[in-house]
Design a protein around this motif. Structure first.
Motif, PDB file in Angstrom:
ATOM      1  N   UNK A  21      45.373  27.905  29.075  1.00  0.00           N
ATOM      2  CA  UNK A  21      45.606  28.898  28.032  1.00  0.00           C
ATOM      3  C   UNK A  21      45.595  30.309  28.580  1.00  0.00           C
ATOM      4  N   UNK A  22      44.673  30.576  29.522  1.00  0.00           N
ATOM      5  CA  UNK A  22      44.613  31.902  30.129  1.00  0.00           C
ATOM      6  C   UNK A  22      45.886  32.191  30.916  1.00  0.00           C
ATOM      7  N   UNK A  23      46.406  31.183  31.618  1.00  0.00           N
ATOM      8  CA  UNK A  23      47.636  31.378  32.383  1.00  0.00           C
ATOM      9  C   UNK A  23      48.802  31.694  31.462  1.00  0.00           C
ATOM     10  N   UNK A  24      48.875  31.031  30.324  1.00  0.00           N
ATOM     11  CA  UNK A  24      49.954  31.300  29.374  1.00  0.00           C
ATOM     12  C   UNK A  24      49.829  32.701  28.806  1.00  0.00           C
ATOM     13  N   UNK A  25      48.607  33.109  28.506  1.00  0.00           N
ATOM     14  CA  UNK A  25      48.386  34.462  27.987  1.00  0.00           C
ATOM     15  C   UNK A  25      48.809  35.490  29.032  1.00  0.00           C
ATOM     16  N   UNK A  26      48.372  35.290  30.260  1.00  0.00           N
ATOM     17  CA  UNK A  26      48.736  36.202  31.343  1.00  0.00           C
ATOM     18  C   UNK A  26      50.245  36.285  31.498  1.00  0.00           C
ATOM     19  N   UNK A  27      50.895  35.133  31.541  1.00  0.00           N
ATOM     20  CA  UNK A  27      52.359  35.108  31.684  1.00  0.00           C
ATOM     21  C   UNK A  27      53.048  35.812  30.519  1.00  0.00           C
ATOM     22  N   UNK A  28      52.564  35.587  29.308  1.00  0.00           N
ATOM     23  CA  UNK A  28      53.162  36.225  28.130  1.00  0.00           C
ATOM     24  C   UNK A  28      53.012  37.742  28.188  1.00  0.00           C
ATOM     25  N   UNK A  29      51.826  38.200  28.568  1.00  0.00           N
ATOM     26  CA  UNK A  29      51.595  39.640  28.665  1.00  0.00           C
ATOM     27  C   UNK A  29      52.493  40.272  29.727  1.00  0.00           C
ATOM     28  N   UNK A  45      49.441  46.537  29.134  1.00  0.00           N
ATOM     29  CA  UNK A  45      49.702  45.097  29.141  1.00  0.00           C
ATOM     30  C   UNK A  45      49.325  44.472  30.481  1.00  0.00           C
ATOM     31  N   UNK A  46      49.611  45.175  31.566  1.00  0.00           N
ATOM     32  CA  UNK A  46      49.258  44.650  32.889  1.00  0.00           C
ATOM     33  C   UNK A  46      47.743  44.596  33.075  1.00  0.00           C
ATOM     34  N   UNK A  59      41.975  36.801  42.503  1.00  0.00           N
ATOM     35  CA  UNK A  59      42.933  37.438  43.425  1.00  0.00           C
ATOM     36  C   UNK A  59      44.179  37.926  42.669  1.00  0.00           C
ATOM     37  N   UNK A  60      44.638  37.120  41.717  1.00  0.00           N
ATOM     38  CA  UNK A  60      45.769  37.553  40.892  1.00  0.00           C
ATOM     39  C   UNK A  60      45.371  38.769  40.071  1.00  0.00           C
ATOM     40  N   UNK A  61      44.152  38.775  39.576  1.00  0.00           N
ATOM     41  CA  UNK A  61      43.647  39.907  38.808  1.00  0.00           C
ATOM     42  C   UNK A  61      43.690  41.185  39.642  1.00  0.00           C
ATOM     43  N   UNK A  62      43.298  41.081  40.896  1.00  0.00           N
ATOM     44  CA  UNK A  62      43.312  42.234  41.803  1.00  0.00           C
ATOM     45  C   UNK A  62      44.743  42.725  42.022  1.00  0.00           C
ATOM     46  N   UNK A  63      45.646  41.808  42.255  1.00  0.00           N
ATOM     47  CA  UNK A  63      47.049  42.191  42.484  1.00  0.00           C
ATOM     48  C   UNK A  63      47.653  42.864  41.259  1.00  0.00           C
ATOM     49  N   UNK A  64      47.385  42.327  40.081  1.00  0.00           N
ATOM     50  CA  UNK A  64      47.901  42.948  38.854  1.00  0.00           C
ATOM     51  C   UNK A  64      47.298  44.330  38.640  1.00  0.00           C
ATOM     52  N   UNK A  65      46.000  44.467  38.926  1.00  0.00           N
ATOM     53  CA  UNK A  65      45.346  45.771  38.784  1.00  0.00           C
ATOM     54  C   UNK A  65      45.952  46.788  39.746  1.00  0.00           C
ATOM     55  N   UNK A  88      39.790  45.786  38.963  1.00  0.00           N
ATOM     56  CA  UNK A  88      39.762  45.392  40.369  1.00  0.00           C
ATOM     57  C   UNK A  88      38.321  45.225  40.848  1.00  0.00           C
ATOM     58  N   UNK A  89      37.443  46.131  40.452  1.00  0.00           N
ATOM     59  CA  UNK A  89      36.033  46.038  40.829  1.00  0.00           C
ATOM     60  C   UNK A  89      35.396  44.757  40.297  1.00  0.00           C
ATOM     61  N   UNK A  90      35.666  44.432  39.059  1.00  0.00           N
ATOM     62  CA  UNK A  90      35.095  43.213  38.471  1.00  0.00           C
ATOM     63  C   UNK A  90      35.576  41.960  39.204  1.00  0.00           C
TER      64      UNK A  90
END
Length: 112
Positions: A21-29, A45-46, A59-65, A88-90
């Motif tokens: 579900x989180x992956x779908x939310x991320x992809x949708x955003x 949104x990012x 790691x994906x969170x860091x790249x998006x940030x 990114x810190x979190x």
């Protein structure tokens, strides 16, 4: 005893569904962000996508940030700069990369 044997598979299934579900939310955003004409809307949104992906893929969170940070700096969007550093810190904290987490937290504090 039967309840205990069923509990672990049920918990693993619940976790798999939550991550999916989180992956779908991320992809949708990210899909919506890619179509946004406003830099601030795209950054917001990012940032939300980065927050959403943090639990399943720090790691994906860091790249998006980092991508949100680039856009924020280019448009001088101070909220976006601070939030990108915070997200990114979190994520670095979750990865137990504490020196980098502290550095990003400090950068976020300097912008807020």
């Amino acid at each position: 005893m039967i309840g205990c044997r069923l509990a672990l598979p049920a918990m693993l299934l619940t976790l798999a569904i939550a991550v999916s579900g989180q992956n779908r939310i991320t992809d949708s955003l990210l899909n919506i962000a890619s179509r946004s004409s406003s830099d601030t809307a795209r950054v917001r949104l990012m940032i939300r996508a980065a927050q959403s992906s943090r639990a399943s893929d720090p790691r994906q969170s860091i790249e998006l940030a980092k991508k949100a940070l680039e856009i924020s700096k280019a448009s001088d969007f101070q909220w976006g700069i601070a939030m990108a550093h915070r997200v990114e810190a979190n994520a670095y904290y979750d990865l137990t990369e504490y020196p980098e987490a502290m550095s990003q937290f400090e950068k976020a504090l300097n912008r807020s």
